[in-house]
Design a protein around this motif. Sequence first.
Motif, PDB file in Angstrom:
ATOM      1  N   CYS A 508      -3.558  -0.742  -6.701  1.00 55.77           N
ATOM      2  CA  CYS A 508      -4.965  -1.149  -6.694  1.00 55.77           C
ATOM      3  C   CYS A 508      -5.053  -2.540  -7.315  1.00 55.77           C
ATOM      4  CB  CYS A 508      -5.821  -0.156  -7.483  1.00 55.77           C
ATOM      5  SG  CYS A 508      -7.551  -0.637  -7.603  1.00 55.77           S
ATOM      6  N   ARG A 509      -5.601  -3.488  -6.568  1.00 52.12           N
ATOM      7  CA  ARG A 509      -5.676  -4.879  -7.023  1.00 52.12           C
ATOM      8  C   ARG A 509      -6.990  -5.111  -7.770  1.00 52.12           C
ATOM      9  NH1 ARG A 509      -2.011  -4.412  -3.382  1.00 52.12           N
ATOM     10  NH2 ARG A 509      -0.570  -6.068  -2.806  1.00 52.12           N
ATOM     11  N   TRP A 510      -7.048  -4.561  -8.981  1.00 54.29           N
ATOM     12  CA  TRP A 510      -8.299  -4.531  -9.739  1.00 54.29           C
ATOM     13  C   TRP A 510      -8.601  -5.841 -10.458  1.00 54.29           C
ATOM     14  CZ3 TRP A 510      -7.866  -5.074 -15.112  1.00 54.29           C
ATOM     15  CH2 TRP A 510      -6.573  -4.919 -15.634  1.00 54.29           C
ATOM     16  N   ARG A 511      -7.604  -6.725 -10.587  1.00 55.42           N
ATOM     17  CA  ARG A 511      -7.817  -8.018 -11.257  1.00 55.42           C
ATOM     18  C   ARG A 511      -7.805  -9.145 -10.241  1.00 55.42           C
ATOM     19  NH1 ARG A 511      -3.663  -9.090 -15.850  1.00 55.42           N
ATOM     20  NH2 ARG A 511      -4.797 -11.056 -15.733  1.00 55.42           N
ATOM     21  N   GLU A 512      -8.829  -9.973 -10.303  1.00 50.12           N
ATOM     22  CA  GLU A 512      -8.901 -11.087  -9.364  1.00 50.12           C
ATOM     23  C   GLU A 512      -7.867 -12.162  -9.691  1.00 50.12           C
ATOM     24  OE1 GLU A 512     -12.851 -12.587  -9.402  1.00 50.12           O
ATOM     25  OE2 GLU A 512     -13.740 -10.793  -8.474  1.00 50.12           O
ATOM     26  N   ASP A 513      -7.482 -12.304 -10.962  1.00 49.98           N
ATOM     27  CA  ASP A 513      -6.558 -13.365 -11.362  1.00 49.98           C
ATOM     28  C   ASP A 513      -5.118 -12.890 -11.427  1.00 49.98           C
ATOM     29  OD1 ASP A 513      -6.943 -11.670 -13.477  1.00 49.98           O
ATOM     30  OD2 ASP A 513      -7.003 -13.235 -15.005  1.00 49.98           O
ATOM     31  N   GLY A 514      -4.837 -11.695 -10.938  1.00 52.15           N
ATOM     32  CA  GLY A 514      -3.485 -11.163 -11.032  1.00 52.15           C
ATOM     33  C   GLY A 514      -2.603 -11.598  -9.868  1.00 52.15           C
ATOM     34  N   TYR A 515      -1.284 -11.559 -10.117  1.00 48.95           N
ATOM     35  CA  TYR A 515      -0.311 -11.806  -9.050  1.00 48.95           C
ATOM     36  C   TYR A 515       0.138 -10.446  -8.539  1.00 48.95           C
ATOM     37  CZ  TYR A 515       4.059 -12.752  -6.673  1.00 48.95           C
ATOM     38  OH  TYR A 515       5.067 -12.804  -5.738  1.00 48.95           O
ATOM     39  N   TRP A 516      -0.115 -10.198  -7.263  1.00 51.63           N
ATOM     40  CA  TRP A 516       0.149  -8.889  -6.697  1.00 51.63           C
ATOM     41  C   TRP A 516       1.255  -8.950  -5.650  1.00 51.63           C
ATOM     42  CZ3 TRP A 516      -2.246  -5.201  -9.301  1.00 51.63           C
ATOM     43  CH2 TRP A 516      -3.417  -5.528  -9.990  1.00 51.63           C
ATOM     44  N   PRO A 517       2.145  -7.964  -5.639  1.00 49.51           N
ATOM     45  CA  PRO A 517       3.171  -7.925  -4.590  1.00 49.51           C
ATOM     46  C   PRO A 517       2.527  -7.701  -3.226  1.00 49.51           C
ATOM     47  CG  PRO A 517       3.173  -5.883  -5.857  1.00 49.51           C
ATOM     48  CD  PRO A 517       2.232  -6.800  -6.552  1.00 49.51           C
ATOM     49  N   GLU A 518       3.293  -7.958  -2.191  1.00 53.94           N
ATOM     50  CA  GLU A 518       2.771  -7.832  -0.833  1.00 53.94           C
ATOM     51  C   GLU A 518       2.353  -6.390  -0.555  1.00 53.94           C
ATOM     52  OE1 GLU A 518       4.077  -9.028   3.733  1.00 53.94           O
ATOM     53  OE2 GLU A 518       5.613  -8.472   2.268  1.00 53.94           O
ATOM     54  N   SER A 519       1.204  -6.238   0.072  1.00 56.62           N
ATOM     55  CA  SER A 519       0.675  -4.926   0.408  1.00 56.62           C
ATOM     56  C   SER A 519       1.261  -4.433   1.720  1.00 56.62           C
ATOM     57  CB  SER A 519      -0.849  -4.995   0.516  1.00 56.62           C
ATOM     58  OG  SER A 519      -1.362  -3.836   1.115  1.00 56.62           O
ATOM     59  N   VAL A 520       1.463  -3.122   1.819  1.00 59.93           N
ATOM     60  CA  VAL A 520       1.941  -2.543   3.068  1.00 59.93           C
ATOM     61  C   VAL A 520       0.916  -2.765   4.180  1.00 59.93           C
ATOM     62  CG1 VAL A 520       0.975  -0.255   2.547  1.00 59.93           C
ATOM     63  CG2 VAL A 520       2.882  -0.459   4.134  1.00 59.93           C
ATOM     64  N   GLY A 526      -1.120  -1.971  11.051  1.00 55.08           N
ATOM     65  CA  GLY A 526      -1.365  -0.713  11.753  1.00 55.08           C
ATOM     66  C   GLY A 526      -0.885   0.513  11.016  1.00 55.08           C
ATOM     67  N   TYR A 527      -0.425   0.358   9.746  1.00 51.31           N
ATOM     68  CA  TYR A 527       0.123   1.492   9.007  1.00 51.31           C
ATOM     69  C   TYR A 527      -0.958   2.533   8.719  1.00 51.31           C
ATOM     70  CZ  TYR A 527       1.666   4.228   4.967  1.00 51.31           C
ATOM     71  OH  TYR A 527       1.962   5.253   4.109  1.00 51.31           O
ATOM     72  N   ARG A 528      -0.640   3.778   9.022  1.00 52.88           N
ATOM     73  CA  ARG A 528      -1.497   4.902   8.676  1.00 52.88           C
ATOM     74  C   ARG A 528      -0.642   5.949   7.976  1.00 52.88           C
ATOM     75  NH1 ARG A 528      -4.497   1.615   9.364  1.00 52.88           N
ATOM     76  NH2 ARG A 528      -6.387   1.495  10.649  1.00 52.88           N
ATOM     77  N   PRO A 529      -1.024   6.361   6.773  1.00 54.40           N
ATOM     78  CA  PRO A 529      -0.229   7.353   6.040  1.00 54.40           C
ATOM     79  C   PRO A 529      -0.045   8.639   6.842  1.00 54.40           C
ATOM     80  CG  PRO A 529      -1.901   6.386   4.615  1.00 54.40           C
ATOM     81  CD  PRO A 529      -2.206   5.931   6.013  1.00 54.40           C
ATOM     82  N   SER A 530       1.135   9.232   6.735  1.00 55.23           N
ATOM     83  CA  SER A 530       1.445  10.492   7.401  1.00 55.23           C
ATOM     84  C   SER A 530       2.260  11.353   6.458  1.00 55.23           C
ATOM     85  CB  SER A 530       2.235  10.234   8.689  1.00 55.23           C
ATOM     86  OG  SER A 530       3.502   9.655   8.383  1.00 55.23           O
ATOM     87  N   GLN A 567     -15.907  -2.079  -3.507  1.00 54.66           N
ATOM     88  CA  GLN A 567     -15.218  -0.853  -3.114  1.00 54.66           C
ATOM     89  C   GLN A 567     -14.082  -1.104  -2.139  1.00 54.66           C
ATOM     90  OE1 GLN A 567     -17.721   2.379  -1.919  1.00 54.66           O
ATOM     91  NE2 GLN A 567     -18.826   2.443  -3.860  1.00 54.66           N
ATOM     92  N   ASP A 568     -14.049  -2.288  -1.512  1.00 52.07           N
ATOM     93  CA  ASP A 568     -12.959  -2.598  -0.594  1.00 52.07           C
ATOM     94  C   ASP A 568     -11.640  -2.820  -1.325  1.00 52.07           C
ATOM     95  OD1 ASP A 568     -14.572  -2.376   1.605  1.00 52.07           O
ATOM     96  OD2 ASP A 568     -15.106  -4.502   1.662  1.00 52.07           O
ATOM     97  N   LEU A 569     -11.671  -2.888  -2.676  1.00 49.18           N
ATOM     98  CA  LEU A 569     -10.416  -2.989  -3.409  1.00 49.18           C
ATOM     99  C   LEU A 569      -9.538  -1.777  -3.144  1.00 49.18           C
ATOM    100  CD1 LEU A 569     -11.541  -4.345  -6.912  1.00 49.18           C
ATOM    101  CD2 LEU A 569     -10.271  -5.567  -5.143  1.00 49.18           C
ATOM    102  N   VAL A 570     -10.158  -0.636  -2.889  1.00 49.16           N
ATOM    103  CA  VAL A 570      -9.423   0.581  -2.552  1.00 49.16           C
ATOM    104  C   VAL A 570      -9.342   0.676  -1.035  1.00 49.16           C
ATOM    105  CG1 VAL A 570      -9.377   3.094  -2.756  1.00 49.16           C
ATOM    106  CG2 VAL A 570     -10.263   1.705  -4.639  1.00 49.16           C
ATOM    107  N   PRO A 571      -8.137   0.817  -0.462  1.00 46.41           N
ATOM    108  CA  PRO A 571      -7.996   0.874   1.009  1.00 46.41           C
ATOM    109  C   PRO A 571      -8.869   1.958   1.621  1.00 46.41           C
ATOM    110  CG  PRO A 571      -5.849   0.680  -0.037  1.00 46.41           C
ATOM    111  CD  PRO A 571      -6.829   0.900  -1.141  1.00 46.41           C
ATOM    112  N   SER A 572      -9.344   1.697   2.821  1.00 47.04           N
ATOM    113  CA  SER A 572     -10.268   2.621   3.478  1.00 47.04           C
ATOM    114  C   SER A 572      -9.653   4.006   3.673  1.00 47.04           C
ATOM    115  CB  SER A 572     -10.720   2.054   4.827  1.00 47.04           C
ATOM    116  OG  SER A 572      -9.596   1.844   5.686  1.00 47.04           O
ATOM    117  N   VAL A 573      -8.333   4.078   3.957  1.00 47.30           N
ATOM    118  CA  VAL A 573      -7.714   5.394   4.159  1.00 47.30           C
ATOM    119  C   VAL A 573      -7.713   6.204   2.867  1.00 47.30           C
ATOM    120  CG1 VAL A 573      -6.271   4.699   6.111  1.00 47.30           C
ATOM    121  CG2 VAL A 573      -5.409   4.396   3.771  1.00 47.30           C
TER     122      VAL A 573
END
Length: 669
Positions: A508-520, A526-530, A567-573
């Motif tokens: 969860c990328r909760w900090r605007e000033d943080g350095y975040w690793p690449e997101s899946v 097109g990734y959808r959890p299974s 709320q878009d900080l949390v992925p829609s899925v």
Amino acid sequence: MRFALPRTDAENRLDADGPLVAHIDARELDALDDDDEYGRALGRGLFAGAIGTAFRTAVATSQSQGVRLRVRLVIGPSATALHGIRWETLRDPSDGTTLLTNENVLFSRYLGSLDWRPVGVRPRGDLRALAVVAAPSNLDEISAGRPLAPVPVETELERAREGMAGLRLVELPGAARPTAANLLAELRTGYDVVYLVCHGYLANDEPVLLLEDDDGRAAPMLGSELVDHLRSLTRTPRLVFLASCQSAGAGADRRSEDAGVLAALGPRLAETGVPAVLAMQGNVSMRTAGEFTKAFFEALDEDGLVDRATAVARSVVRERPDWWVPALFMRLKSGRLWYVPGTAPGGEKFDKWPSLVTDIVAGKCTPIVGPGISDALLGTRQEIARSWARSYRFPMAPHNRESLPQVAQYLSINQNRRFPRLELEAHLRRTLLERYGDELPPMPDDGARVPLEELLAQAWSVRHARGVTEPYSVLAELPTPIYVTTQPSRLLANALEDAGRAPEVELCRWREDGYWPESVFEREPGYRPSVQRPLVYHLLGLIDEPESLVLTEDDYFDFLIGVTRNQDLVPSVVRRALSDSALMFVGFRIDEWDFRVLYRSLMNAEGGRRRDDYTHVAVQIDPEEGTTIDAERARRYLESYFRNSHISLYWGSTESFVKELHDEWGSRR
């Protein structure tokens, strides 16, 4: 005098009209040789006037409500003369009946303690017991003209086996000879019940236990040595049963103003943090001790109530001349030694397993994993907070010393913002090496340069190989596509890989000033959890990404503001799973920041109405004595708090819940 009934928030002051005065002369009582007359005289002095009226009102009210009256006698340490009084002999002056052999009036002496360690109520099946029976071969040489009865070792051990049949019992002699060194070494491994049978005496107001040396001869051990050792333990025994003469004082053989009671071992153990201590306040015959012990453990086996078991056992030996000698020192408000997992304080069993398993089968269950899932592996967050508070002289109130966010906030200001995160890594590394160092593969620099996640994975493999029901492995068996976790390690992803699945880890990328690793989701739009390729969503950060950790109070505020504002900080899925599936909370304490922040953010999220379709969400409540003073009232409060969320409460530890989940899911599968 205070009086409170269950199922009510009111506490009545029975001395509301002014001080209640008793007339007790310790010297006059000492002059009475007959214990019956002693008890009657004590009753006349204590229950004269308003005190007797108030006590009888409490007894009658309790009986009319169908509940037991739990009587706790509090005597200040300066009232030394009162500590030497044989309170257990107390009789009703109106009819001469003994009051404290009635299991409807549960009596204990209360001694306060400066020990702030939590008193956890453990599942009955997890309890460990240690039985120590010392029978030196040369008792006749050290009796100094007062013959000491031989200790029947096998009889006492058999009594311990019968009385503690449901516990994991270790015996000395058996595992080792009952020496002081072996006793202290065993206590270091952690026991819930300690049963010690030996001769003892007071020497210059110092309690002495007669244990054995390596040759089986008498080896005196100072009580202060045992007290100091227990004080240094992370978790003290919950019950210590001292079947030793004068283990609660000298009784009629007075050597000091308080009969040696405050200097004796039983009260010292209570003051050092042992929640319940049964000790002898004078010379007790082997026959009385044996009959009392047998009756005590039989009664304790029924419901785990220490003070009720004491009353039952006292009634069994009340025809014996020394029936009053066993004394209970207790600071357990509930009197409870253990609990049955999945059973609420009112006795109701958790009955949501069918619907929970059905949702798991349908793929409509989302586990939400809390930090408590790693307690068995790493220790608790409360232990980390206490360690930091002690090391860095945390200046706030004692009850705040167990709150990791509060202590971490102090360190971030007293040191610097990065310090708590670096100290967390160092603490976990030390813990892993101390607990599992001998079982881990050889590593350079004593593990100082090995990545922490690698150490965690190796320690997890060690526990997994021991054959215990491992929480991560149980969760990894569930056919669910999304896991939400506030636990900051990758152990859940490791367990999923071990189960043949290919998890994706997301933060969860909760900090605007943080350095975040690449997101899946950036790497693979097109990734959808299974089920085969599940998503492990770390809501509060990862250890190997220190800037992502939500650790201090300020971090929690910033996180809550961030996810509420956007709320878009949390992925829609993930948002969809949280609003349209059964949520299974595992490993939380509901008074902790992580749960409260998570719960409020969930309740404010979109799609809340869809959650109303699921009434089988489970929250694990760990019933600790220190956090739930009144278990029944705490349960009603929690049920009211979660009622609108359709959350069903499982009363028990994370480990107990996971074991039952493993059995229920395994039988259905």
